[in-house]
Design an enzyme around this catalytic site. Structure first.
Site, PDB file in Angstrom:
ATOM      1  N   GLU A 103       1.111  -1.121  -0.084  1.00 51.02           N
ATOM      2  CA  GLU A 103      -0.332  -0.368   0.100  1.00 51.02           C
ATOM      3  C   GLU A 103       1.061   1.022   0.226  1.00 51.02           C
ATOM      4  O   GLU A 103       1.733   1.158   0.368  1.00 51.02           O
ATOM      5  CB  GLU A 103      -1.153  -0.244   1.355  1.00 51.02           C
ATOM      6  N   CYS A 116       3.223   8.668   1.704  1.00 50.76           N
ATOM      7  CA  CYS A 116       4.093   7.458   2.940  1.00 50.76           C
ATOM      8  C   CYS A 116       4.283   6.258   1.048  1.00 50.76           C
ATOM      9  O   CYS A 116       3.217   5.387   1.175  1.00 50.76           O
ATOM     10  CB  CYS A 116       3.270   7.458   3.473  1.00 50.76           C
ATOM     11  N   CYS A 123       6.575  -7.298   6.412  1.00 54.25           N
ATOM     12  CA  CYS A 123       8.167  -6.333   7.359  1.00 54.25           C
ATOM     13  C   CYS A 123       8.332  -7.843   8.513  1.00 54.25           C
ATOM     14  O   CYS A 123       7.205  -8.411   9.239  1.00 54.25           O
ATOM     15  CB  CYS A 123       8.085  -5.404   8.534  1.00 54.25           C
ATOM     16  N   CYS A 127       6.613  -5.883  15.385  1.00 50.50           N
ATOM     17  CA  CYS A 127       6.742  -5.141  16.456  1.00 50.50           C
ATOM     18  C   CYS A 127       5.248  -5.071  16.362  1.00 50.50           C
ATOM     19  O   CYS A 127       4.748  -5.149  15.922  1.00 50.50           O
ATOM     20  CB  CYS A 127       6.480  -3.484  15.999  1.00 50.50           C
ATOM     21  N   CYS A 130       1.424  -3.464  15.459  1.00 46.29           N
ATOM     22  CA  CYS A 130       2.050  -2.684  13.857  1.00 46.29           C
ATOM     23  C   CYS A 130       1.222  -3.997  12.981  1.00 46.29           C
ATOM     24  O   CYS A 130       1.131  -5.138  13.127  1.00 46.29           O
ATOM     25  CB  CYS A 130       3.341  -2.775  13.548  1.00 46.29           C
ATOM     26  N   CYS A 354      -1.155   5.416  10.295  1.00 41.58           N
ATOM     27  CA  CYS A 354      -0.145   4.898  10.171  1.00 41.58           C
ATOM     28  C   CYS A 354      -0.117   3.613  11.094  1.00 41.58           C
ATOM     29  O   CYS A 354      -1.110   3.160  11.972  1.00 41.58           O
ATOM     30  CB  CYS A 354       1.271   5.879  11.247  1.00 41.58           C
TER      31      CYS A 354
END
Ligand code: SAH
Ligand code: SF4
Length: 380
Positions: A103, A116, A123, A127, A130, A354
């Site tokens: 995205e 962004c 990933c 974390c 996230c 975010c």
């Protein structure tokens, strides 16, 4: 005139021009028997004029264009879906390959337009707060896929078309804060950053290009040698115990090591300050004592803190801190001499805020990704 998608389908073996920073492009055109200045002309067409069709680059000699068309392509990621938020934020779902998507988000504000972008599909750093991390790691994006996002967004947003003046900028800022850890994809990210900053590329100023990292300290030293852009670091906790829980890479590179790397970066680059991102998680990292501890870490250093209200996603155990708690946290920092701001959350209604970017598995087959079995079967 052939649309870009058609060019892309026919040309998978060719060199994608978006993957080549200026020096590499000069080498390529020299190999083709042309003078290096042809590379700058080519970049002017690509990045200043937003022209993706080699045949339309009319001040390049016909022979040269034919040679280019034979060896090269201009290909952006394909758009799978677009969503526009009530607040004007726009999110694109882009295709990485047959099964995977990632995205990109555009956030318009009165004084700037921030794009962004993603650096990886998924990933690996895991974390706990996230959504991208929860998805696991699929693959690195290539330089061409990273640069192609910016080019595509500009085209989709009609940059330069409104007045016809080449100087008009809709995308004034680019942040690597989408999916992925950019410093874990160093080799592809650095040339992309160079193209963003190059006068013949997107020509963005170094303060308007920001790389955000969860704290790969050794790569911050390397980055300082390679490119000059703004640095944001996801800190999220003032002590190692809590940070290791939230950002597991902290076990490898604890806070003291990370902060040393940050101060080195600023010294080396003659930069202004590092932005420390701090996600506000209710009852976890948002107490007054934690604000004091954070202030003690950063006071006297070239640092500012950006407090991010936590953005929830399905299955997360975390909650967002209340607005008054976030404000007190900020006041505590400011009262102790540390610059701090609260990030306005945008695009929540389309899951574009975010940490909410998760991409999609486009087809309904189960894919084996990065050693993990994943079955995120969601249609766009
Ligand atoms: N991997 C890089 C850049 C991408 S994440 C990094 O971690 O810095 C961009 C920012 O969004 C980071 O500060 C990250 O910590 C933050 N973030 C991740 N999940 C979030 C969530 N659910 N709510 C708010 N911010 C989040
Ligand atoms: Fe990866 Fe950044 Fe998400 Fe951590 S916050 S999992 S580093 S994208």
């Amino acid at each position: 005139m052939r649309p870009l998608a058609m060019i892309s389908a026919a040309a998978s073996e060719r060199v994608n021009l978006f993957g080549l920073e200026r020096a590499a492009l000069e080498t390529l055109v020299q190999e083709m028997g042309s003078k290096p200045f042809r590379a700058r002309q080519l970049m002017h067409w690509l990045y200043k004029r937003g022209e993706g069709r080699i045949a339309e680059m009319t001040d390049l000699a016909k022979d040269f264009r034919l040679q280019l068309e034979a060896r090269c392509e201009v290909r952006t990621p394909e758009i799978v879906a677009v969503h526009t938020s009530d607040d004007g934020t726009r999110k694109w779902l882009l295709k990485a390959d047959a099964a995977q998507a990632f995205e990109m988000v555009f956030i318009p504000e009165p004084d700037r337009g921030t794009l962004c972008i993603s650096s990886q599909v998924g990933c690996a750093l895991d974390c706990s707060f996230c959504s991208t991390g929860q998805e696991g790691f699929n693959r690195n994006l290539t330089t061409a896929e990273i640069v192609g996002q910016v080019w595509l967004a500009k085209r989709e947003l009609g940059e330069g078309k409104q007045t016809g003046l080449p100087g008009e900028r809709i995308v004034s800022n680019v942040v690597l804060m989408g999916m992925g850890e950019p410093l874990a994809n160093f080799r592809a990210v650095v040339p992309a950053l160079r193209i963003f900053l190059d006068d013949f590329g997107f020509d963005l100023s170094r303060r308007r290009v920001t790389l955000s990292t969860s704290g790969l300290a050794p790569q911050i030293y390397k980055l300082a040698q390679e490119v000059n852009c703004a640095l944001a670091v996801s800190l999220h906790a003032p002590d190692d115990e809590l940070r290791s829980e939230l950002v597991p890479i902290n076990k490898k590179h604890p806070i003291a090591e990370l902060l040393d790397a940050c101060w080195h970066y600023i010294d080396e680059q003659n930069g202004r300050s590092v932005t420390f991102e701090y996600v506000m998680l209710a009852g976890i990292n948002d107490s007054c004592n934690q604000a004091r501890a954070l202030a003690a870490l950063l006071k006297g250093h070239p640092a500012k803190v950006n407090l991010i209200p936590f953005n929830p996603f399905p299955g997360t155990p975390y909650r967002r801190s209340a607005p008054e708690v976030i404000e007190s946290f900020r006041d505590e920092l400011v009262g102790r001499g540390v610059l701090a701001t609260i990030r306005r959350t945008r695009g929540e209604d389309i899951d574009a805020a975010c940490g909410q970017l998760a991409g999609r598995v486009i087809d309904r087959t189960t894919a084996r990704l990065g050693g993990k079995l994943m079955s995120v079967a969601v249609q766009p």
